[in-house]
Write a protein that holds these residues in place. Structure first.
Motif, PDB file in Angstrom:
ATOM      1  N   LYS A 275       0.836  -1.214   0.000  1.00  0.00           N
ATOM      2  CA  LYS A 275       0.000   0.000   0.000  1.00  0.00           C
ATOM      3  C   LYS A 275       0.866   1.257   0.000  1.00  0.00           C
ATOM      4  N   ALA A 276       1.974   1.214   0.735  1.00  0.00           N
ATOM      5  CA  ALA A 276       2.876   2.359   0.776  1.00  0.00           C
ATOM      6  C   ALA A 276       3.409   2.675  -0.617  1.00  0.00           C
ATOM      7  N   ALA A 277       3.837   1.638  -1.328  1.00  0.00           N
ATOM      8  CA  ALA A 277       4.346   1.836  -2.698  1.00  0.00           C
ATOM      9  C   ALA A 277       3.238   2.315  -3.619  1.00  0.00           C
ATOM     10  N   GLN A 278       2.044   1.745  -3.473  1.00  0.00           N
ATOM     11  CA  GLN A 278       0.924   2.142  -4.332  1.00  0.00           C
ATOM     12  C   GLN A 278       0.519   3.594  -4.077  1.00  0.00           C
ATOM     13  N   ALA A 279       0.553   4.017  -2.807  1.00  0.00           N
ATOM     14  CA  ALA A 279       0.215   5.408  -2.494  1.00  0.00           C
ATOM     15  C   ALA A 279       1.186   6.354  -3.193  1.00  0.00           C
ATOM     16  N   GLN A 280       2.457   5.993  -3.209  1.00  0.00           N
ATOM     17  CA  GLN A 280       3.448   6.810  -3.891  1.00  0.00           C
ATOM     18  C   GLN A 280       3.214   6.826  -5.398  1.00  0.00           C
ATOM     19  N   LEU A 281       3.048   5.651  -5.987  1.00  0.00           N
ATOM     20  CA  LEU A 281       2.860   5.557  -7.438  1.00  0.00           C
ATOM     21  C   LEU A 281       1.589   6.277  -7.870  1.00  0.00           C
ATOM     22  N   ALA A 282       0.523   6.177  -7.069  1.00  0.00           N
ATOM     23  CA  ALA A 282      -0.716   6.880  -7.394  1.00  0.00           C
ATOM     24  C   ALA A 282      -0.508   8.385  -7.353  1.00  0.00           C
ATOM     25  N   GLY A 283       0.409   8.826  -6.487  1.00  0.00           N
ATOM     26  CA  GLY A 283       0.705  10.249  -6.396  1.00  0.00           C
ATOM     27  C   GLY A 283       1.357  10.812  -7.639  1.00  0.00           C
ATOM     28  N   TYR A 284       1.873   9.945  -8.500  1.00  0.00           N
ATOM     29  CA  TYR A 284       2.481  10.369  -9.767  1.00  0.00           C
ATOM     30  C   TYR A 284       1.513  10.222 -10.939  1.00  0.00           C
ATOM     31  N   GLY A 285       0.227  10.111 -10.622  1.00  0.00           N
ATOM     32  CA  GLY A 285      -0.785  10.090 -11.670  1.00  0.00           C
ATOM     33  C   GLY A 285      -1.162   8.719 -12.169  1.00  0.00           C
TER      34      GLY A 285
ATOM     35  N   GLY B 127      12.508  -1.259  -4.829  1.00  0.00           N
ATOM     36  CA  GLY B 127      13.602  -1.472  -3.901  1.00  0.00           C
ATOM     37  C   GLY B 127      14.121  -0.144  -3.369  1.00  0.00           C
ATOM     38  N   PRO B 128      15.279  -0.140  -2.699  1.00  0.00           N
ATOM     39  CA  PRO B 128      15.791   1.080  -2.044  1.00  0.00           C
ATOM     40  C   PRO B 128      15.898   2.296  -2.958  1.00  0.00           C
ATOM     41  N   LYS B 129      16.458   2.133  -4.160  1.00  0.00           N
ATOM     42  CA  LYS B 129      16.634   3.288  -5.051  1.00  0.00           C
ATOM     43  C   LYS B 129      15.288   3.819  -5.535  1.00  0.00           C
ATOM     44  N   THR B 130      14.366   2.906  -5.847  1.00  0.00           N
ATOM     45  CA  THR B 130      13.047   3.337  -6.301  1.00  0.00           C
ATOM     46  C   THR B 130      12.290   4.024  -5.170  1.00  0.00           C
ATOM     47  N   TRP B 131      12.366   3.486  -3.948  1.00  0.00           N
ATOM     48  CA  TRP B 131      11.728   4.131  -2.809  1.00  0.00           C
ATOM     49  C   TRP B 131      12.236   5.563  -2.648  1.00  0.00           C
ATOM     50  N   ASN B 132      13.539   5.734  -2.724  1.00  0.00           N
ATOM     51  CA  ASN B 132      14.119   7.051  -2.515  1.00  0.00           C
ATOM     52  C   ASN B 132      13.639   8.053  -3.562  1.00  0.00           C
ATOM     53  N   LYS B 133      13.592   7.607  -4.809  1.00  0.00           N
ATOM     54  CA  LYS B 133      13.109   8.494  -5.880  1.00  0.00           C
ATOM     55  C   LYS B 133      11.632   8.817  -5.685  1.00  0.00           C
ATOM     56  N   LEU B 134      10.852   7.805  -5.261  1.00  0.00           N
ATOM     57  CA  LEU B 134       9.413   8.004  -5.082  1.00  0.00           C
ATOM     58  C   LEU B 134       9.119   9.063  -4.020  1.00  0.00           C
ATOM     59  N   VAL B 135       9.711   8.924  -2.840  1.00  0.00           N
ATOM     60  CA  VAL B 135       9.337   9.826  -1.753  1.00  0.00           C
ATOM     61  C   VAL B 135       9.931  11.226  -1.927  1.00  0.00           C
ATOM     62  N   ASN B 136      10.975  11.355  -2.763  1.00  0.00           N
ATOM     63  CA  ASN B 136      11.609  12.662  -2.960  1.00  0.00           C
ATOM     64  C   ASN B 136      11.028  13.452  -4.120  1.00  0.00           C
ATOM     65  N   GLY B 137      10.246  12.775  -4.973  1.00  0.00           N
ATOM     66  CA  GLY B 137       9.720  13.457  -6.148  1.00  0.00           C
ATOM     67  C   GLY B 137       8.524  14.334  -5.845  1.00  0.00           C
ATOM     68  N   THR B 138       8.113  15.112  -6.832  1.00  0.00           N
ATOM     69  CA  THR B 138       6.947  15.986  -6.708  1.00  0.00           C
ATOM     70  C   THR B 138       5.706  15.250  -7.187  1.00  0.00           C
ATOM     71  N   LYS B 139       4.747  15.065  -6.307  1.00  0.00           N
ATOM     72  CA  LYS B 139       3.525  14.340  -6.649  1.00  0.00           C
ATOM     73  C   LYS B 139       2.602  15.242  -7.454  1.00  0.00           C
ATOM     74  N   THR B 140       1.892  14.623  -8.385  1.00  0.00           N
ATOM     75  CA  THR B 140       0.967  15.386  -9.223  1.00  0.00           C
ATOM     76  C   THR B 140      -0.479  15.133  -8.871  1.00  0.00           C
ATOM     77  N   SER B 141      -0.736  14.126  -8.062  1.00  0.00           N
ATOM     78  CA  SER B 141      -2.123  13.810  -7.687  1.00  0.00           C
ATOM     79  C   SER B 141      -2.100  13.039  -6.384  1.00  0.00           C
ATOM     80  N   THR B 142      -3.269  12.737  -5.864  1.00  0.00           N
ATOM     81  CA  THR B 142      -3.390  11.965  -4.632  1.00  0.00           C
ATOM     82  C   THR B 142      -3.830  10.557  -4.962  1.00  0.00           C
ATOM     83  N   PRO B 143      -3.584   9.590  -4.081  1.00  0.00           N
ATOM     84  CA  PRO B 143      -3.975   8.206  -4.335  1.00  0.00           C
ATOM     85  C   PRO B 143      -5.466   8.075  -4.609  1.00  0.00           C
ATOM     86  N   THR B 144      -5.805   6.991  -5.351  1.00  0.00           N
ATOM     87  CA  THR B 144      -7.189   6.772  -5.761  1.00  0.00           C
ATOM     88  C   THR B 144      -8.004   6.066  -4.678  1.00  0.00           C
TER      89      THR B 144
END
Length: 556
Positions: free
Chosen positions: A353-363, A396-413
């Motif tokens: 869910k944590a990963a999905q919340a991040q990915l959803a934040g990128y549209g 994994g670690p590198k993807t997590w770091n990029k996810l939480v540091n990026g600018t989100k364009t939307s909120t989770p669905t």
């Protein structure tokens, strides 16, 4: 181990423990042939405990009597947590005993059971590497004379793989020849590189029979022993090696004492070179939601509402204490590094869910449902490609770091939360669905209605999901017509929900039957009772004449 069925002779079962990294299989390869010795020929003794033992236990008395180690029940199946585990684990460590948790293998896949075990062990402060921590254990035991549903060599291998990945260590297996021959059908390849821990009771000088041509390293020789400080019967074990070998297995240097949970550290983490956001009281947004999901995945009780309030701060501090970090309740680089965990296709739970919340934040149009399926994998790969990462679809670690540091364009669905009704009031369909979605519970199936359901009922089913360790909840009956209207506590009055028992509902069934108090039947239907977050719950295993077996649960 006395779990839910009594071991007798060679039907005792199997248990897996993880050996310390860096020592490999220092104790035994399993190729040393057993001798015709009695248990008294071996001087290093230990025992194992669970909630079935009388509490409190005087751990210092056992240590003073010469016992060196103890294994303690942590979990069972995919939902049950032993209520005595955390306290037992800390108490035994403080008394100077070498300790480790064990998992009772029951219903569910090997991977799902391992995930549940790892979360619970970590939450209690176990990481397999602190001074005094022996290998973690999984108990593969016949249940009332029958093999656990679905157990086979492949599922055992999956459990061991998950444990090895989580703790970075290699496995030891406790098993009987009977279990290996009948439940694993003689296929013990998953155990090939593991030392053996085997039971044989009342055997005099007859040591346990070899498994796959290999011999025991630890022998459980009685289930009717006595241990000072422990009331009632006890399972007692002997270790074939030396005290030096056992202490090395528990990460103890000469003269060093065990470190209780939360009072020491493993090898200090290297300073993080990656930049991570700082989360503290007052923070809001997707990163907070992500951290809350990850805290939940680590066994902390926290609601993923995107608001960094007192509960989240307390959960973060508890997590930090259990991982040897400064317990300031602020999530910075070191805490992020400990919180994030690698997830990929087929994974389930709060970390997903944590990963999905991040990915959803990128549209990405994906649901935050905790199931890492093709849609989540495709979204992860698209994100990785757009950020110059290897597009393998694994977070994994590198993807997590990029996810939480990026600018989100939307909120989770996830449906937007609405203002809840008072605790004793009733909810609209939309309010009920919003609260369920925020807790990771999908919308009810079919024509099921939740219009007019009591807020307390929804709070109860959310508490059930948390207490069961994140079991999938499938609601099949609510306030719609067609249910019995007898009594005040009816479906129509919003007190009752029906939950699925088949397929994914098996996790809930296992949790109810193994943790809740069984009462008198309701007619011909079995009934259990319990309390969830202060809410009384009555669980009836309803078997209608027309078919459609389900749980009929009343929340009062």
């Amino acid at each position: 181990m006395r779990i839910i069925s009594k071991k007798t002779g060679l039907q005792a079962g199997a248990m897996v423990a993880v050996a310390a990294a860096g020592f490999g299989l220092i104790s035994f390869s399993g190729n040393e042939e057993a001798q015709a010795n009695s248990p008294a020929a071996y001087s290093l003794k230990g025992f194992d405990t669970s909630h079935h033992n009388s509490h409190p236990i005087q751990w210092s008395a056992a240590a003073s009597a010469g016992y060196s180690f103890v294994f303690q029940k942590a979990t069972q199946g995919t939902g049950y947590r032993d209520p005595q585990f955390a306290g037992d684990f800390a108490g035994a460590s403080r008394a100077g005993l070498m300790v480790a948790p064990y998992h009772f293998y029951d219903t569910g896949t090997g991977a799902a059971q391992a995930d549940h075990f790892v979360r619970t062990a970590r939450a209690a402060g176990y990481d397999g590497k602190r001074a005094g921590q022996l290998p973690p254990v999984v108990d593969l035991e016949k249940i009332r004379g029958r093999c656990p549903a679905g157990v086979n060599n492949t599922q055992v291998a999956a459990f061991l793989s998950k444990a090895r990945q989580a703790f970075g260590v290699n496995p030891i297996v406790y098993t009987s020849k009977d279990f290996a021959d009948t439940c694993l059908r003689g296929n013990t390849s998953a155990l090939a590189n593991s030392p053996l821990w085997q039971p044989r009771y009342g055997s005099g000088t007859r040591e346990p029979a070899p498994v796959g041509g290999r011999y025991w390293s630890i022998w459980q020789y009685t289930e009717n022993g006595t241990v000072p400080g422990l009331r009632g019967r006890a399972d007692i074990n002997v270790y074939k090696g030396t005290l030096t070998q056992l202490r090395a297995l528990a990460h103890l240097a000469p003269g060093q004492s065990p470190t209780p949970p939360g009072t020491g550290t493993t090898t200090p983490p290297a300073p993080s070179t990656a930049v991570w956001p700082l989360l503290k009281s007052g923070a809001r947004g997707v990163n907070v939601t992500t951290a809350q999901h990850l805290l939940a995945a680590a066994g902390q009780s926290v609601t993923a509402d995107g608001i960094y309030g007192p509960n989240t701060q307390n959960a973060a501090a508890a997590f930090q204490r259990s991982h040897g970090l400064t317990a300031d309740g602020i999530i910075g680089p070191n805490t992020w590094n400990k919180l994030t965990r690698t997830v990929g296709q087929g994974a389930n739970g709060a970390a997903v869910k944590a990963a999905q919340a991040q990915l959803a934040g990128y549209g990405n149009r994906i649901a935050v449902d905790g199931a890492f399926g093709p849609a989540t994998r495709n979204a992860a790969m698209a994100f990785q490609r757009s950020h110059g990462l290897t597009a393998d679809g694994v977070v994994g670690p590198k993807t997590w770091n990029k996810l939480v540091n990026g600018t989100k364009t939307s909120t989770p669905t996830t449906p937007a939360p609405t203002t809840p009704a008072p605790a004793n009031g009733k909810l609209t369909q939309r309010q009920a669905l919003a609260q369920l979605a925020a807790a990771g519970i999908k919308a009810p199936v079919g024509r099921t209605s939740l219009a007019g359901v009591r807020a307390r009922t929804i709070q109860g089913v959310i508490a059930l999901k948390k207490a069961s360790g994140g079991c999938t909840i499938v609601i099949t009956g609510g306030t719609e017509s067609g249910h019995s209207t007898r009594g005040n506590h009816s479906h129509a009055n919003g007190y009752k929900l029906d939950l699925r028992t088949r397929d994914e509902g098996g996790c809930v069934t296992n949790w109810i039957k193994t943790t809740q108090r069984k009462g008198a039947p309701r007619g011909t239907d079995a009934r259990w009772h319990g309390t969830l977050a202060g809410i009384s719950a009555e669980y009836v295993y309803e078997v209608p004449r027309s078919g459609g077996v389900h749980w009929d649960i009343t929340f009062i």
